[in-house]
Design a protein around this motif. Structure first.
Motif: not given
Lengths: 219, 330
Positions: B68, B140, B142-143, B164
């Motif tokens: 993440q 959303f 962010q990963q 995302f």
């Protein structure tokens, strides 16, 4: 110095033919290639081989069109330079790129028609390079001329090689193809004779007025 | 056709990479930094400054769960392949809107206007919406996703994206039952994108996915890489990333997303219909009409490596294509 003045075109042409190789080696040495260096070297040697082949094929038409004779001996040399760059191109592909993994190379050749076309062109150039000397020309007599006409086929194969490998935009290879077509058309005996007749008329017309005024002839 | 064999020596055995992950998990930040340095030095092209910057981005305790966090927390993908250098990723770009010369793109794209920027999501949806780019980033989470990117031209990279899942956005706009495909469009800005002045291609760039492909968890909208916001040459401010398809499917600088009933025609399908199909799944057994796809050159490596089916994501995505003829649907 006198030699250079007499042979300036030959000197320039030979220097020009070695220059791309020099620039390439210089770029390799100072690490100026892209992050995909093998592809860069492959593209560059391929492009130079094409250029040299086209220059070789341009010598005769240039002489026909302009009457400039010093281009004629370069026909052989540009052909040999084309072979040199094509051989480098193939070595980069087989050794640097595929690490002489014949299984992989064989698969590429079967799957990629552009490689087949390029390989065929290279195979044509090999006997032409070997028999490019005066000795072989004498020994082979009439056969030599027939053999060396295969260079036209090599030209067509090289254009196909190029057209088949680009992604979608075929404009550049098409331009080279157009240039090759012109160079080949200018070799058709009828066209060639018509062109040299036109050239003789043109140079006569240039010289004409001066002569005309002295002789009083209107022609 | 003969199947290409991956030499067993080239496959990282599962127990080895599991052990490697455990090792990564347990290791301290300092040691982690030096591993990163070693890997990056091996890639070449990064100076001491870059190494410092990279090390500085390491999270305190890197673990798998840290995905993440918007920073490059790992140095390799799940197969153990090292990340491609930031320099290579940002200087070798296929972005025809700027130039067909991959090395010219970064320079031509330098002054590309990224703000204001909106993405309009519409078509067959119950809740059409226009997102401001900052909105999209905030809304959303962010990963980080480390994906292999395989170009149809036969080269590949490993890129730590930030983004995302596209599915999260699609769920928000609520597709109607008639929506079967998603159509994406790149911004049309010929004043800033010299390549778009070339009438040879039917601009703007368009791409498409089947709805289930779009909803797949691996499919992301990316807004960054290497822990930073995207640069224009990589498709800023927002682009698609579909790791099991050839790179051209991952459309850049998106302004419009439409849910549609019919299969969209992509720019490449329109330009060369016999060569570029709608699916464009990475597949070593389906040669492109012009060139083989059996092998690829990983940027930063010499020589070639075998190309993996679905770019190595077969386990995750093969079910999407169950019963489909992958040769006919290229």
């Amino acid at each position: 110095m006198a030699w250079l003045r007499a042979n300036w075109f030959l000197a320039l042409a030979h220097a020009g033919a070695w220059l791309p190789l020099g620039v390439l080696l210089w770029d390799v040495a100072r690490g100026a290639l892209s992050v995909n260096p093998i592809q860069d070297i492959t593209f560059r040697t391929g492009k130079f081989a094409l250029l040299m082949l086209m220059l070789s094929l341009a010598c005769t038409p240039v002489n026909t069109l302009t009457g400039f004779r010093p281009v004629l001996p370069m026909r052989k040399w540009f052909g040999l330079y084309a072979f040199l760059y094509a051989a480098l191109h193939f070595l980069v592909f087989s050794v640097l790129d595929f690490g002489l993994d014949w299984g992989l190379i064989q698969r590429e050749i079967v799957e990629k028609r552009y490689i087949l076309a390029g390989l065929a062109a290279l195979l044509i150039l090999i006997p032409l390079a070997i028999t490019s000397t005066k000795g072989w020309q004498r020994r082979l007599g009439k056969t030599w001329k027939r053999l060396h006409r295969f260079v036209y086929l090599a030209g067509v194969l090289v254009i196909l090689h190029y057209i088949w490998l680009v992604k979608a935009d075929v404009r550049e290879p098409a331009l080279w193809g157009g240039a090759l077509a012109i160079l080949l058309v200018l070799r058709i005996p009828r066209v060639r004779m018509a062109v040299s007749a036109w050239r003789r008329r043109a140079s006569a017309a240039k010289a004409g007025p001066a002569l005309g005024s002295s002789t009083g002839e209107a022609k | 056709m003969q199947m290409i064999k991956i030499r067993s020596s080239e496959i990282t055995p599962e127990h080895v990479y599991r052990a490697r992950r455990k090792f990564m998990k347990g290791i301290g930040a300092l040691a982690f930094g030096s591993v990163a340095s070693a890997v990056l030095t091996a890639c070449g092209g990064l100076g001491q400054d870059d190494l410092g910057r990279f090390a500085a981005m390491q999270p305190e305790t890197p673990t798998e769960g840290d995905a993440q966090q918007p920073s490059a927390g790992q140095t390799a993908d799940e197969l153990g392949d090292a990340l491609t250098s930031f320099e290579a990723i940002t200087t070798y770009n296929n972005f025809y809107e700027f130039s067909m010369n991959k090395e010219a793109v970064a320079r031509l794209a330098r002054d590309f206007t990224l703000s204001p920027w909106t993405v309009t999501v519409g078509g067959l949806v119950n809740n059409p919406k226009t997102y401001d780019i900052d909105d999209l980033r905030k809304r959303f989470p962010q990963q980080e996703r480390i994906y292999r990117l395989r170009c149809v031209e036969g080269w590949s990279m490993v890129i730590p994206w930030l983004g995302f899942p596209l599915g999260a956005l699609l769920r928000e706009v609520d597709p109607q039952s008639g929506a079967k495909y998603v159509r994406f469009e790149t911004v049309m800005r010929p004043q800033e994108m010299p390549g778009q002045r070339d009438p040879y291609f039917p601009w703007p760039y368009v791409e498409g996915l089947r709805l289930d492909e779009a909803m797949h968890d691996l499919t992301i909208l990316s807004t960054g890489l290497y822990g930073k916001q995207l640069l224009p040459q990589n498709g800023a401010p927002v682009r698609l990333v579909v790791p099991w398809k050839y790179g051209f499917k991952s459309i850049k600088s998106i302004v419009k997303i439409d849910l549609v009933a019919e299969q969209p025609t992509s720019l490449w399908m329109a330009s060369a219909p016999h060569e570029y199909g709608f699916y464009a799944n990475v597949n070593p057994d389906v040669p492109h009409p012009r060139w083989s796809q059996a092998t690829e050159r990983r940027i930063g490596e010499l020589g070639r490596r075998p190309t993996l089916k679905f770019n190595g994501y077969e386990e995750e995505v093969a079910a999407l294509y169950a019963g489909m003829d992958l040769r006919a649907n290229y």
